[in-house]
Write a protein that holds these residues in place. Structure first.
Motif, PDB file in Angstrom:
ATOM      1  N   SER A 170       0.813  -1.216   0.000  1.00 27.40           N
ATOM      2  CA  SER A 170       0.000   0.000   0.000  1.00 27.40           C
ATOM      3  C   SER A 170       0.847   1.267   0.000  1.00 27.40           C
ATOM      4  O   SER A 170       0.356   2.352  -0.310  1.00 27.40           O
ATOM      5  CB  SER A 170      -0.932   0.014   1.216  1.00 27.40           C
ATOM      6  OG  SER A 170      -0.183   0.068   2.421  1.00 27.40           O
ATOM      7  N   GLY A 171       2.128   1.128   0.316  1.00 27.15           N
ATOM      8  CA  GLY A 171       3.021   2.278   0.313  1.00 27.15           C
ATOM      9  C   GLY A 171       3.175   2.911  -1.056  1.00 27.15           C
ATOM     10  O   GLY A 171       3.569   4.081  -1.156  1.00 27.15           O
ATOM     11  N   ILE A 172       2.880   2.152  -2.111  1.00 31.08           N
ATOM     12  CA  ILE A 172       2.987   2.709  -3.466  1.00 31.08           C
ATOM     13  C   ILE A 172       2.006   3.860  -3.647  1.00 31.08           C
ATOM     14  O   ILE A 172       2.157   4.684  -4.550  1.00 31.08           O
ATOM     15  CB  ILE A 172       2.734   1.601  -4.528  1.00 31.08           C
ATOM     16  CG1 ILE A 172       3.286   2.023  -5.900  1.00 31.08           C
ATOM     17  CG2 ILE A 172       1.278   1.254  -4.618  1.00 31.08           C
ATOM     18  CD1 ILE A 172       4.775   2.081  -5.976  1.00 31.08           C
ATOM     19  N   LEU A 173       0.996   3.926  -2.778  1.00 31.22           N
ATOM     20  CA  LEU A 173      -0.011   4.989  -2.836  1.00 31.22           C
ATOM     21  C   LEU A 173       0.329   6.146  -1.898  1.00 31.22           C
ATOM     22  O   LEU A 173      -0.549   6.922  -1.557  1.00 31.22           O
ATOM     23  CB  LEU A 173      -1.385   4.424  -2.461  1.00 31.22           C
ATOM     24  CG  LEU A 173      -1.886   3.265  -3.317  1.00 31.22           C
ATOM     25  CD1 LEU A 173      -3.180   2.711  -2.751  1.00 31.22           C
ATOM     26  CD2 LEU A 173      -2.081   3.725  -4.762  1.00 31.22           C
ATOM     27  N   THR A 174       1.584   6.263  -1.522  1.00 37.12           N
ATOM     28  CA  THR A 174       2.136   7.244  -0.569  1.00 37.12           C
ATOM     29  C   THR A 174       2.134   6.664   0.850  1.00 37.12           C
ATOM     30  O   THR A 174       1.348   5.758   1.148  1.00 37.12           O
ATOM     31  CB  THR A 174       1.384   8.604  -0.524  1.00 37.12           C
ATOM     32  OG1 THR A 174       0.163   8.438   0.183  1.00 37.12           O
ATOM     33  CG2 THR A 174       1.128   9.139  -1.918  1.00 37.12           C
ATOM     34  N   PRO A 175       2.971   7.177   1.742  1.00 35.94           N
ATOM     35  CA  PRO A 175       3.092   6.620   3.101  1.00 35.94           C
ATOM     36  C   PRO A 175       1.806   6.706   3.912  1.00 35.94           C
ATOM     37  O   PRO A 175       1.674   6.001   4.911  1.00 35.94           O
ATOM     38  CB  PRO A 175       4.190   7.497   3.736  1.00 35.94           C
ATOM     39  CG  PRO A 175       4.920   8.114   2.597  1.00 35.94           C
ATOM     40  CD  PRO A 175       3.921   8.276   1.504  1.00 35.94           C
ATOM     41  N   ALA A 176       0.880   7.561   3.497  1.00 32.80           N
ATOM     42  CA  ALA A 176      -0.351   7.747   4.271  1.00 32.80           C
ATOM     43  C   ALA A 176      -1.146   6.454   4.399  1.00 32.80           C
ATOM     44  O   ALA A 176      -1.796   6.215   5.427  1.00 32.80           O
ATOM     45  CB  ALA A 176      -1.215   8.831   3.628  1.00 32.80           C
ATOM     46  N   VAL A 177      -1.102   5.603   3.370  1.00 34.66           N
ATOM     47  CA  VAL A 177      -1.919   4.386   3.399  1.00 34.66           C
ATOM     48  C   VAL A 177      -1.383   3.361   4.404  1.00 34.66           C
ATOM     49  O   VAL A 177      -2.137   2.866   5.247  1.00 34.66           O
ATOM     50  CB  VAL A 177      -2.044   3.776   1.990  1.00 34.66           C
ATOM     51  CG1 VAL A 177      -2.957   2.555   2.022  1.00 34.66           C
ATOM     52  CG2 VAL A 177      -2.585   4.807   0.999  1.00 34.66           C
ATOM     53  N   PRO A 178      -0.071   2.986   4.359  1.00 39.45           N
ATOM     54  CA  PRO A 178       0.416   2.065   5.400  1.00 39.45           C
ATOM     55  C   PRO A 178       0.285   2.657   6.801  1.00 39.45           C
ATOM     56  O   PRO A 178       0.051   1.919   7.765  1.00 39.45           O
ATOM     57  CB  PRO A 178       1.884   1.829   5.022  1.00 39.45           C
ATOM     58  CG  PRO A 178       2.253   2.909   4.074  1.00 39.45           C
ATOM     59  CD  PRO A 178       0.989   3.261   3.372  1.00 39.45           C
ATOM     60  N   ILE A 179       0.420   3.978   6.923  1.00 39.77           N
ATOM     61  CA  ILE A 179       0.230   4.621   8.230  1.00 39.77           C
ATOM     62  C   ILE A 179      -1.209   4.421   8.704  1.00 39.77           C
ATOM     63  O   ILE A 179      -1.455   4.130   9.881  1.00 39.77           O
ATOM     64  CB  ILE A 179       0.585   6.118   8.148  1.00 39.77           C
ATOM     65  CG1 ILE A 179       2.105   6.300   8.047  1.00 39.77           C
ATOM     66  CG2 ILE A 179       0.043   6.871   9.360  1.00 39.77           C
ATOM     67  CD1 ILE A 179       2.546   7.722   7.816  1.00 39.77           C
ATOM     68  N   ALA A 180      -2.164   4.566   7.780  1.00 44.84           N
ATOM     69  CA  ALA A 180      -3.574   4.366   8.127  1.00 44.84           C
ATOM     70  C   ALA A 180      -3.840   2.914   8.546  1.00 44.84           C
ATOM     71  O   ALA A 180      -4.585   2.660   9.497  1.00 44.84           O
ATOM     72  CB  ALA A 180      -4.460   4.733   6.940  1.00 44.84           C
ATOM     73  N   LEU A 181      -3.203   1.963   7.849  1.00 46.14           N
ATOM     74  CA  LEU A 181      -3.376   0.550   8.197  1.00 46.14           C
ATOM     75  C   LEU A 181      -2.764   0.246   9.562  1.00 46.14           C
ATOM     76  O   LEU A 181      -3.344  -0.502  10.358  1.00 46.14           O
ATOM     77  CB  LEU A 181      -2.727  -0.332   7.124  1.00 46.14           C
ATOM     78  CG  LEU A 181      -3.431  -0.350   5.763  1.00 46.14           C
ATOM     79  CD1 LEU A 181      -2.629  -1.172   4.762  1.00 46.14           C
ATOM     80  CD2 LEU A 181      -4.840  -0.928   5.895  1.00 46.14           C
ATOM     81  N   LEU A 182      -1.597   0.832   9.834  1.00 44.67           N
ATOM     82  CA  LEU A 182      -0.985   0.678  11.148  1.00 44.67           C
ATOM     83  C   LEU A 182      -1.899   1.236  12.231  1.00 44.67           C
ATOM     84  O   LEU A 182      -2.074   0.637  13.293  1.00 44.67           O
ATOM     85  CB  LEU A 182       0.369   1.403  11.193  1.00 44.67           C
ATOM     86  CG  LEU A 182       1.571   0.697  10.562  1.00 44.67           C
ATOM     87  CD1 LEU A 182       2.750   1.657  10.473  1.00 44.67           C
ATOM     88  CD2 LEU A 182       1.956  -0.539  11.371  1.00 44.67           C
ATOM     89  N   PHE A 183      -2.466   2.400  11.938  1.00 49.11           N
ATOM     90  CA  PHE A 183      -3.335   3.060  12.907  1.00 49.11           C
ATOM     91  C   PHE A 183      -4.566   2.202  13.201  1.00 49.11           C
ATOM     92  O   PHE A 183      -4.936   2.014  14.368  1.00 49.11           O
ATOM     93  CB  PHE A 183      -3.762   4.426  12.364  1.00 49.11           C
ATOM     94  CG  PHE A 183      -4.536   5.252  13.346  1.00 49.11           C
ATOM     95  CD1 PHE A 183      -3.878   6.012  14.303  1.00 49.11           C
ATOM     96  CD2 PHE A 183      -5.926   5.266  13.324  1.00 49.11           C
ATOM     97  CE1 PHE A 183      -4.602   6.762  15.229  1.00 49.11           C
ATOM     98  CE2 PHE A 183      -6.653   6.015  14.232  1.00 49.11           C
ATOM     99  CZ  PHE A 183      -5.979   6.770  15.193  1.00 49.11           C
ATOM    100  N   TYR A 184      -5.170   1.667  12.172  1.00 50.82           N
ATOM    101  CA  TYR A 184      -6.366   0.834  12.354  1.00 50.82           C
ATOM    102  C   TYR A 184      -6.052  -0.406  13.189  1.00 50.82           C
ATOM    103  O   TYR A 184      -6.785  -0.745  14.139  1.00 50.82           O
ATOM    104  CB  TYR A 184      -6.933   0.421  11.003  1.00 50.82           C
ATOM    105  CG  TYR A 184      -8.070  -0.574  11.120  1.00 50.82           C
ATOM    106  CD1 TYR A 184      -9.336  -0.164  11.523  1.00 50.82           C
ATOM    107  CD2 TYR A 184      -7.860  -1.927  10.854  1.00 50.82           C
ATOM    108  CE1 TYR A 184     -10.377  -1.076  11.657  1.00 50.82           C
ATOM    109  CE2 TYR A 184      -8.887  -2.840  10.982  1.00 50.82           C
ATOM    110  CZ  TYR A 184     -10.143  -2.411  11.387  1.00 50.82           C
ATOM    111  OH  TYR A 184     -11.154  -3.319  11.517  1.00 50.82           O
TER     112      TYR A 184
END
Length: 326
Positions: A176-190
């Motif tokens: 998901s990082g290919i879509l910018t760091p915001a996506v893996p960060i969101a997955l980590l947060f969830y």
């Protein structure tokens, strides 16, 4: 450092490595491994500061020759696998400790948010974990077995299902990082919020110590490697947004390969987590001493491989550099 100074400082080592690869001057395995790590380190430095120079091309070619020459037969291929886990991965981790720390902080903050949200809203756990899971667990708690859900199916079935699911979650966090760091960060947060709510739920029902002693038997490996995969996703996302001295395509390639290696490193730990969850956590009668012993050993293994050992590798390389300069 100017490129000329960089070449002057390291050309003797590169020459020694070339000589060793040609079997003109054989080296003992440890010395050869040290030279190989140094060349990889020099290549990384050169790619960063002199991306289009002949030095980078030369070092890249030297690294390729090393792979073909050192690991050209089956016996050497098995050695290649050992070196990959023993040297290459820890050396790679050392360069991304800040990303790992960032991933861990994000996860830790989200766990705290999930934990305290349970106390603000009793229904928060149901929103995050679902009614079926909550109702089943409440019933298990009443029956004196808060972690009863871990032996609701056969051990082998659980092992296969859980391991595949955990690997999928980790791989998604990376890709998901290919879509910018915001996506893996969101997955980590969830995932962090879910863990916090999960833990808060058990504490609310006054079975926190018993439940945690069972859950963290497998949770140490499972949770930490998800954090590692999240850091791999952040690395990939940063390579998309911040190419630095590379072209964007070169940066993405490097971010993908490095992130993929880091993500790949978690596979044995995901398998261990699945095994522990399926075959060990189901024994709810296990003493607290045994349970916490497993937890502590697991934590030591993770911290050593991803944090302490990479620093030892770096220290060894620096000592080798100092000796060469003398």
């Amino acid at each position: 450092m100017r490129e000329a100074a960089f070449i002057k400082k390291n050309k003797e080592r590169w020459s020694n490595f070339e000589t060793a690869l040609k079997n003109i001057k054989p080296l003992v395995p440890d010395e050869l491994a040290d030279l190989y790590l140094q060349v990889i380190n020099d290549l990384s430095f050169s790619q960063t500061y002199y991306p289009k120079s002949k030095t980078t091309i030369y070092l890249n070619d030297l690294a390729r020759k090393a792979h073909f020459s050192i690991y050209k037969n089956k016996k050497e291929n098995s050695g290649r696998i050992i070196d990959f886990w023993k040297y290459e991965l820890p050396f790679l981790f050392r360069g991304y400790q800040k990303d790992l720390l960032l991933s861990f902080i994000i996860f830790l903050v989200s766990v705290a948010i999930g934990f305290f949200s349970v106390y603000q809203n009793m229904d928060f756990t149901r929103i995050i974990l679902g009614d079926i899971y909550v109702d089943t667990t409440i019933e298990n708690i009443k029956n004196g077995d808060p972690a009863g859900i871990y032996h609701s199916s056969s051990a082998i079935e659980m092992f296969i299902t859980i391991t595949i699911n955990n690997i999928r979650v980790g791989f998604n966090a990376f890709v998901s990082g290919i879509l910018t760091p915001a996506v893996p960060i969101a997955l980590l947060f969830y995932n962090g919020v879910m863990l916090g709510a999960f833990d808060g739920f058990f504490i609310q029902h006054e079975v926190g110590i018993r439940a945690n002693s069972i859950i963290w038997i497998h949770g140490v490996f499972e949770i930490f490697v998800i954090v590692v995969c999240g850091s791999a996703g952040i690395i990939l996302g940063k390579s998309v947004l911040f190419p630095k001295t590379f072209s964007r395509l070169q940066s993405i390639k490097k971010g993908f390969y490095d992130g993929m290696k880091i993500c790949f490193s978690t596979l044995p730990f995901f398998i261990c987590a699945g095994f522990l969850e399926s075959f060990v956590s189901r024994y709810s009668t296990m003493s607290l001493a045994v349970a916490f012993s497993i937890i502590i050993v697991s934590l030591c293994i993770i911290v050593f491989y991803y944090i302490i050992y990479p620093r030892q590798i770096e220290k060894k390389i620096n000592q080798y550099d100092s000796k060469k300069e003398i």
